[in-house]
Motif scaffolding. Sequence first.
Motif, PDB file in Angstrom:
ATOM      1  N   MET A 105    -115.563  -5.590  23.787  1.00  0.00           N
ATOM      2  CA  MET A 105    -116.631  -5.179  22.915  1.00  0.00           C
ATOM      3  C   MET A 105    -116.814  -6.263  21.855  1.00  0.00           C
ATOM      4  O   MET A 105    -115.845  -6.816  21.346  1.00  0.00           O
ATOM      5  CB  MET A 105    -116.286  -3.841  22.272  1.00  0.00           C
ATOM      6  N   SER A 106    -118.050  -6.545  21.498  1.00  0.00           N
ATOM      7  CA  SER A 106    -118.333  -7.603  20.533  1.00  0.00           C
ATOM      8  C   SER A 106    -117.923  -7.186  19.120  1.00  0.00           C
ATOM      9  O   SER A 106    -117.746  -5.998  18.823  1.00  0.00           O
ATOM     10  CB  SER A 106    -119.825  -7.935  20.555  1.00  0.00           C
ATOM     11  N   LYS A 107    -117.815  -8.169  18.243  1.00  0.00           N
ATOM     12  CA  LYS A 107    -117.478  -7.880  16.850  1.00  0.00           C
ATOM     13  C   LYS A 107    -118.556  -7.032  16.197  1.00  0.00           C
ATOM     14  O   LYS A 107    -118.251  -6.152  15.396  1.00  0.00           O
ATOM     15  CB  LYS A 107    -117.298  -9.186  16.079  1.00  0.00           C
ATOM     16  N   VAL A 108    -119.812  -7.298  16.536  1.00  0.00           N
ATOM     17  CA  VAL A 108    -120.917  -6.507  15.981  1.00  0.00           C
ATOM     18  C   VAL A 108    -120.804  -5.058  16.423  1.00  0.00           C
ATOM     19  O   VAL A 108    -120.949  -4.141  15.619  1.00  0.00           O
ATOM     20  CB  VAL A 108    -122.283  -7.105  16.393  1.00  0.00           C
ATOM     21  N   ARG A 135    -129.108  -2.101  28.940  1.00  0.00           N
ATOM     22  CA  ARG A 135    -127.747  -1.901  28.424  1.00  0.00           C
ATOM     23  C   ARG A 135    -127.340  -0.441  28.532  1.00  0.00           C
ATOM     24  O   ARG A 135    -126.201  -0.125  28.862  1.00  0.00           O
ATOM     25  CB  ARG A 135    -127.650  -2.367  26.972  1.00  0.00           C
ATOM     26  N   TRP A 136    -128.281   0.457  28.253  1.00  0.00           N
ATOM     27  CA  TRP A 136    -127.979   1.886  28.349  1.00  0.00           C
ATOM     28  C   TRP A 136    -127.691   2.273  29.801  1.00  0.00           C
ATOM     29  O   TRP A 136    -126.786   3.063  30.070  1.00  0.00           O
ATOM     30  CB  TRP A 136    -129.122   2.714  27.782  1.00  0.00           C
ATOM     31  N   ALA A 137    -128.427   1.709  30.726  1.00  0.00           N
ATOM     32  CA  ALA A 137    -128.215   2.004  32.145  1.00  0.00           C
ATOM     33  C   ALA A 137    -126.812   1.558  32.593  1.00  0.00           C
ATOM     34  O   ALA A 137    -126.224   2.164  33.489  1.00  0.00           O
ATOM     35  CB  ALA A 137    -129.279   1.329  33.000  1.00  0.00           C
ATOM     36  N   ALA A 138    -126.274   0.539  31.940  1.00  0.00           N
ATOM     37  CA  ALA A 138    -124.943   0.020  32.290  1.00  0.00           C
ATOM     38  C   ALA A 138    -123.858   0.557  31.358  1.00  0.00           C
ATOM     39  O   ALA A 138    -122.756   0.018  31.319  1.00  0.00           O
ATOM     40  CB  ALA A 138    -124.968  -1.504  32.236  1.00  0.00           C
ATOM     41  N   ARG A 139    -124.127   1.638  30.643  1.00  0.00           N
ATOM     42  CA  ARG A 139    -123.194   2.132  29.620  1.00  0.00           C
ATOM     43  C   ARG A 139    -121.819   2.491  30.161  1.00  0.00           C
ATOM     44  O   ARG A 139    -120.828   2.341  29.465  1.00  0.00           O
ATOM     45  CB  ARG A 139    -123.791   3.304  28.861  1.00  0.00           C
ATOM     46  N   GLU A 140    -121.727   2.934  31.407  1.00  0.00           N
ATOM     47  CA  GLU A 140    -120.417   3.277  31.970  1.00  0.00           C
ATOM     48  C   GLU A 140    -119.555   2.025  32.117  1.00  0.00           C
ATOM     49  O   GLU A 140    -118.333   2.112  31.998  1.00  0.00           O
ATOM     50  CB  GLU A 140    -120.572   3.997  33.314  1.00  0.00           C
ATOM     51  N   ALA A 160    -115.858   1.586  30.456  1.00  0.00           N
ATOM     52  CA  ALA A 160    -114.676   1.171  31.230  1.00  0.00           C
ATOM     53  C   ALA A 160    -114.017  -0.049  30.570  1.00  0.00           C
ATOM     54  O   ALA A 160    -112.794  -0.144  30.529  1.00  0.00           O
ATOM     55  CB  ALA A 160    -115.061   0.864  32.660  1.00  0.00           C
ATOM     56  N   ASN A 161    -114.822  -0.963  30.059  1.00  0.00           N
ATOM     57  CA  ASN A 161    -114.281  -2.184  29.447  1.00  0.00           C
ATOM     58  C   ASN A 161    -113.713  -1.953  28.056  1.00  0.00           C
ATOM     59  O   ASN A 161    -112.936  -2.773  27.570  1.00  0.00           O
ATOM     60  CB  ASN A 161    -115.356  -3.275  29.391  1.00  0.00           C
ATOM     61  N   SER A 162    -114.105  -0.860  27.405  1.00  0.00           N
ATOM     62  CA  SER A 162    -113.609  -0.616  26.048  1.00  0.00           C
ATOM     63  C   SER A 162    -112.313   0.191  26.061  1.00  0.00           C
ATOM     64  O   SER A 162    -111.667   0.319  25.030  1.00  0.00           O
ATOM     65  CB  SER A 162    -114.660   0.121  25.220  1.00  0.00           C
ATOM     66  N   ALA A 163    -111.942   0.727  27.213  1.00  0.00           N
ATOM     67  CA  ALA A 163    -110.721   1.561  27.286  1.00  0.00           C
ATOM     68  C   ALA A 163    -109.464   0.729  27.286  1.00  0.00           C
ATOM     69  O   ALA A 163    -109.402  -0.409  27.526  1.00  0.00           O
ATOM     70  CB  ALA A 163    -110.775   2.412  28.541  1.00  0.00           C
TER      71      ALA A 163
END
Length: 71
Positions: A1-4, A59-64, A68-71
């Motif tokens: 996840m980005s810093k922003v 981006r919303w369409a790819a939210r899953e 997965a990457n933030s876990a």
Amino acid sequence: MSKVALMVLTLDKLVTPAGGTVLDPFLGSGTTALAAYLEGFACLGIEMDDNTGKVAQARWAARELYKANSA
């Protein structure tokens, strides 16, 4: 996840009650919507620019994938 995105997520958590809704009147690329989603908030975003809105939709369409990457 980005810093922003991490910064927005932190702000969302500070000002939004559990299960609350985040309002983003300038949605842009959808960073706030994704951060809200990852934290379990609902999000209402408004964007006037069609091109930027399409980026947010993608981006919303790819939210899953973000989840997965933030876990």
